[in-house]
Scaffold this motif. Structure first.
Motif, PDB file in Angstrom:
ATOM      1  N   LEU A   1       0.956  -1.180  -0.077  1.00  0.00           N
ATOM      2  CA  LEU A   1      -0.008   0.285  -0.032  1.00  0.00           C
ATOM      3  C   LEU A   1       0.787   1.284  -0.041  1.00  0.00           C
ATOM      4  N   MET A   2       1.835   1.393   0.903  1.00  0.00           N
ATOM      5  CA  MET A   2       2.835   2.354   0.773  1.00  0.00           C
ATOM      6  C   MET A   2       3.550   2.516  -0.561  1.00  0.00           C
ATOM      7  N   LEU A   3       4.002   1.551  -1.146  1.00  0.00           N
ATOM      8  CA  LEU A   3       4.731   1.410  -2.407  1.00  0.00           C
ATOM      9  C   LEU A   3       3.610   2.107  -3.543  1.00  0.00           C
TER      10      LEU A   3
ATOM     11  N   GLY B   1       9.018  -3.782   4.497  1.00  0.00           N
ATOM     12  CA  GLY B   1       8.635  -4.994   3.510  1.00  0.00           C
ATOM     13  C   GLY B   1       9.877  -5.889   3.477  1.00  0.00           C
ATOM     14  N   SER B   2      11.180  -5.227   3.880  1.00  0.00           N
ATOM     15  CA  SER B   2      12.349  -6.474   3.788  1.00  0.00           C
ATOM     16  C   SER B   2      12.258  -7.400   4.761  1.00  0.00           C
ATOM     17  N   ALA B   3      11.287  -7.095   5.589  1.00  0.00           N
ATOM     18  CA  ALA B   3      11.209  -8.389   6.824  1.00  0.00           C
ATOM     19  C   ALA B   3      10.253  -9.665   6.311  1.00  0.00           C
ATOM     20  N   VAL B   4       9.534  -9.461   5.015  1.00  0.00           N
ATOM     21  CA  VAL B   4       8.746 -10.296   4.686  1.00  0.00           C
ATOM     22  C   VAL B   4       9.083 -10.690   3.048  1.00  0.00           C
ATOM     23  N   TYR B   5       9.841  -9.770   2.611  1.00  0.00           N
ATOM     24  CA  TYR B   5       9.885 -10.035   0.868  1.00  0.00           C
ATOM     25  C   TYR B   5      11.440  -9.737   0.821  1.00  0.00           C
TER      26      TYR B   5
ATOM     27  N   LYS C   1      11.554  -5.085  -5.505  1.00  0.00           N
ATOM     28  CA  LYS C   1      11.920  -4.181  -6.572  1.00  0.00           C
ATOM     29  C   LYS C   1      10.924  -4.612  -7.793  1.00  0.00           C
ATOM     30  N   ALA C   2      10.807  -6.023  -7.926  1.00  0.00           N
ATOM     31  CA  ALA C   2       9.855  -6.357  -8.994  1.00  0.00           C
ATOM     32  C   ALA C   2       8.514  -5.862  -8.837  1.00  0.00           C
ATOM     33  N   MET C   3       7.890  -5.990  -7.304  1.00  0.00           N
ATOM     34  CA  MET C   3       6.640  -5.488  -7.096  1.00  0.00           C
ATOM     35  C   MET C   3       6.685  -3.826  -7.406  1.00  0.00           C
TER      36      MET C   3
ATOM     37  N   ALA D   1       8.251 -10.273 -13.272  1.00  0.00           N
ATOM     38  CA  ALA D   1       8.195 -10.082 -11.709  1.00  0.00           C
ATOM     39  C   ALA D   1       7.548 -11.295 -11.156  1.00  0.00           C
ATOM     40  N   TRP D   2       6.632 -12.107 -11.789  1.00  0.00           N
ATOM     41  CA  TRP D   2       6.236 -13.128 -11.607  1.00  0.00           C
ATOM     42  C   TRP D   2       7.318 -14.095 -11.486  1.00  0.00           C
TER      43      TRP D   2
END
Length: 118
Positions: free
Chosen positions: A13-15, A62-66, A72-74, A110-111
């Motif tokens: 949401l923030m991105l 986000g780096s805690a879960v991704y 970057k892809a997202m 990205a997928w």
């Protein structure tokens, strides 16, 4: 909202919000071509500051879960999605089939990033 869902959804949401601001900063001035460039640059910097205030924590949290590659892809898919909406709704541009195919290929990339072993 469960904590895990919040940890996964909040960065997205923030991105999205940060991309709205950045798209406005980068392309919003195209409707004001008679405005002096220095004023456009200063206004864009102000808008981009808000973008950074959203994007930096989105990536940190986000780096805690991704993974960084997933973030970057997202980001790229979100950027293209926001850009298409902005381009059509604000700039009055038409999106061609070639644009959509190109964007879909980026989304496919990205997928694959999300399918890669962690």
């Amino acid at each position: 909202m469960p904590a895990d869902l919040t940890a996964r959804a909040l960065p997205i949401l923030m991105l999205i919000a940060s991309n709205v601001f950045m798209t406005i900063a980068w392309y919003g001035h195209l409707k004001f071509k008679s405005t002096p460039l220095i004023l456009v640059i200063l206004a864009s910097w102000g808008i981009a500051f808000v973008e950074y205030c959203l994007a930096v924590p989105a990536n940190r949290w986000g780096s805690a879960v991704y993974s960084p590659a997933q973030l970057k892809a997202m980001q790229e898919v979100i950027t293209l999605t926001v850009f298409v909406g902005f381009s059509v709704l604000y700039l009055g541009q038409k999106i061609s089939a070639n644009h959509l195919i190109g964007f879909a290929l980026i989304a496919a990339g990205a997928w694959f990033v999300f399918k890669a072993p962690a």
